[in-house]
Design a protein around this motif. Structure first.
Motif, PDB file in Angstrom:
ATOM      1  N   ALA A 164      -2.214  -0.383  -5.015  1.00  0.00           N
ATOM      2  CA  ALA A 164      -3.036  -0.079  -3.835  1.00  0.00           C
ATOM      3  C   ALA A 164      -2.561   1.270  -3.290  1.00  0.00           C
ATOM      4  N   VAL A 165      -3.455   2.237  -3.224  1.00  0.00           N
ATOM      5  CA  VAL A 165      -3.048   3.584  -2.822  1.00  0.00           C
ATOM      6  C   VAL A 165      -4.090   4.184  -1.883  1.00  0.00           C
ATOM      7  N   ARG A 166      -3.559   4.863  -0.861  1.00  0.00           N
ATOM      8  CA  ARG A 166      -4.424   5.512   0.137  1.00  0.00           C
ATOM      9  C   ARG A 166      -4.012   6.974   0.240  1.00  0.00           C
TER      10      ARG A 166
ATOM     11  N   MET B 165       0.853  -1.200   0.000  1.00  0.00           N
ATOM     12  CA  MET B 165       0.000   0.000   0.000  1.00  0.00           C
ATOM     13  C   MET B 165       0.890   1.253   0.000  1.00  0.00           C
ATOM     14  N   ILE B 166       0.554   2.204  -0.882  1.00  0.00           N
ATOM     15  CA  ILE B 166       1.282   3.482  -0.925  1.00  0.00           C
ATOM     16  C   ILE B 166       0.397   4.538  -0.269  1.00  0.00           C
ATOM     17  N   LEU B 167       0.952   5.279   0.704  1.00  0.00           N
ATOM     18  CA  LEU B 167       0.200   6.348   1.363  1.00  0.00           C
ATOM     19  C   LEU B 167       0.651   7.701   0.831  1.00  0.00           C
ATOM     20  N   ILE B 168      -0.306   8.525   0.417  1.00  0.00           N
ATOM     21  CA  ILE B 168      -0.034   9.905   0.001  1.00  0.00           C
ATOM     22  C   ILE B 168      -0.639  10.805   1.079  1.00  0.00           C
ATOM     23  N   THR B 169       0.164  11.755   1.568  1.00  0.00           N
ATOM     24  CA  THR B 169      -0.235  12.413   2.820  1.00  0.00           C
ATOM     25  C   THR B 169      -1.262  13.531   2.672  1.00  0.00           C
TER      26      THR B 169
ATOM     27  N   ARG C 202      -1.431   1.959   8.205  1.00  0.00           N
ATOM     28  CA  ARG C 202      -1.640   0.503   8.260  1.00  0.00           C
ATOM     29  C   ARG C 202      -1.310  -0.142   6.907  1.00  0.00           C
ATOM     30  N   ASP C 203      -0.437  -1.169   6.901  1.00  0.00           N
ATOM     31  CA  ASP C 203      -0.049  -1.945   5.708  1.00  0.00           C
ATOM     32  C   ASP C 203       0.710  -1.121   4.653  1.00  0.00           C
ATOM     33  N   VAL C 204       1.226   0.039   5.042  1.00  0.00           N
ATOM     34  CA  VAL C 204       1.890   0.913   4.063  1.00  0.00           C
ATOM     35  C   VAL C 204       3.360   0.524   3.907  1.00  0.00           C
TER      36      VAL C 204
END
Ligand SMILES: NC(=O)c1ccc[n+]([C@@H]2O[C@H](COP(=O)([O-])OP(=O)(O)OC[C@H]3O[C@@H](n4cnc5c(N)ncnc54)[C@H](OP(=O)(O)O)[C@@H]3O)[C@@H](O)[C@H]2O)c1
Length: 280
Positions: free
Chosen positions: A24-26, A1-5, A61-63
């Motif tokens: 998968a991106v959040r 998972m990729i997190l973009i802030t 989570r999961d990043v």
């Protein structure tokens, strides 16, 4: 998972591009309604605030990879760095500018503080140091459409403007395949340098009607920014940053965008063509 802030200019485009590739991106958003369009294309939207570490931990989570982009308030971005370290994240792409600890511009000193904190964290990282975004001109778009003129204190200074969509494309590429980019710093610019008179000439050509550039003092520039709703301290800092263009601060180009993306960076002409409605 990729997190973009954040789902701002760079973050929302990076999230869209990553979702389009099937990653998968959040995205962390303090107002999820503003990221509704991203939900529709498959981006996971996590409500949170960069001032609230628990909300960042929940989004982490999961990043495995983080794209760190925000208005660059050091305490806020360092909250993300701390959270990423706690979660054992493999890599952070940091969106930054021509930062240095002794810059006269507070935002640049803040960026340097964040970069130092990121490097000291021991996390693997890549720094994306961008020149001025073409999208800054959108703040002036309604005035340009009404009056056919715009001004700034940049004088005849040249700028290697970059389209924020290309910053996002580079961030997305590196976040999805970080290995060749670990520990690297890239300079992101468009393919050409333009003065603001050159920007006016490009607007004239693309829009098919005359647009003129007026040289302003720093104070006039600050007042113009405040008149479109920019708070006074930010307007003062931005006007100061623009005035440094006259001294050559933004007169630099790089080939890093085509080297990473395998295509040319967008030109100013392309940017105005794509945003023609905003200027018309
Ligand atoms: N503009 C330039 O010429 C330039 C050049 C080089 C580098 N940069 C760097 O680019 C970065 C800015 O990127 P951008 O233009 O994509 O940003 P942007 O479009 O201004 O968007 C900022 C985002 O941050 C969100 N945000 C603000 N405070 C928050 C908080 N406390 N918690 C969660 N979210 C928060 C905003 O949410 P809301 O919508 O809810 O406010 C918005 O989504 C900065 O680091 C800047 O130094 C800019």
């Amino acid at each position: 998972m990729i997190l973009i802030t954040t789902p701002g200019k760079v973050g929302s485009e990076a999230a869209r591009l990553l979702a389009e590739r099937g990653e998968a991106v959040r995205v962390l958003a303090r107002d999820p309604a503003k990221a509704a369009g991203l939900s529709q294309v498959g981006v996971d939207v996590a409500e949170g605030d960069l001032n609230v570490p628990a909300s960042i931990d929940a989004a982490m989570r999961d990043v495995t990879s983080v794209v760190l982009v925000s208005p660059a308030v050091p305490a806020q971005e360092l909250n993300v760095v701390d959270s990423a370290a706690r979660a054992d994240v493999a890599h952070v792409v940091k969106i930054t500018s021509k930062a240095s600890a002794d810059s006269p511009i507070a935002r640049q000193r803040g960026q340097a503080e964040i970069e130092s904190g990121l490097i000291a964290s021991g996390l693997e990282y890549t720094l994306l140091r961008s020149n001025f975004y073409m999208q800054n001109l959108l703040m002036l778009a309604s005035a340009i459409s009404r009056t056919g003129r715009f001004g700034s204190s940049a004088g005849a200074g040249q700028v290697g403007f970059i389209d924020a969509r290309d910053v996002a494309a580079v961030a997305a590429e590196i976040a999805s395949s970080p290995d060749p980019h670990i520990g690297r710093t890239y300079l992101l610019t468009g393919p050409e340098m333009l003065s603001y008179a050159g920007v006016a000439a490009t607007l004239t050509t693309v829009l098919g009607r005359s647009v003129a550039f007026d040289e302003r003092t720093v104070e006039e520039d600050k007042q113009a920014m405040m008149s479109v709703g920019v708070p006074e301290p930010t307007a003062a800092m931005n006007a100061h940053a623009v005035s440094l263009i006259a001294e050559g601060e933004a007169a630099w180009l790089s080939d890093d965008v085509p080297a990473i993306l395998g295509r040319q960076a967008r030109t100013f002409q392309q940017f105005i063509t794509d945003h023609r409605a905003a200027f018309s």
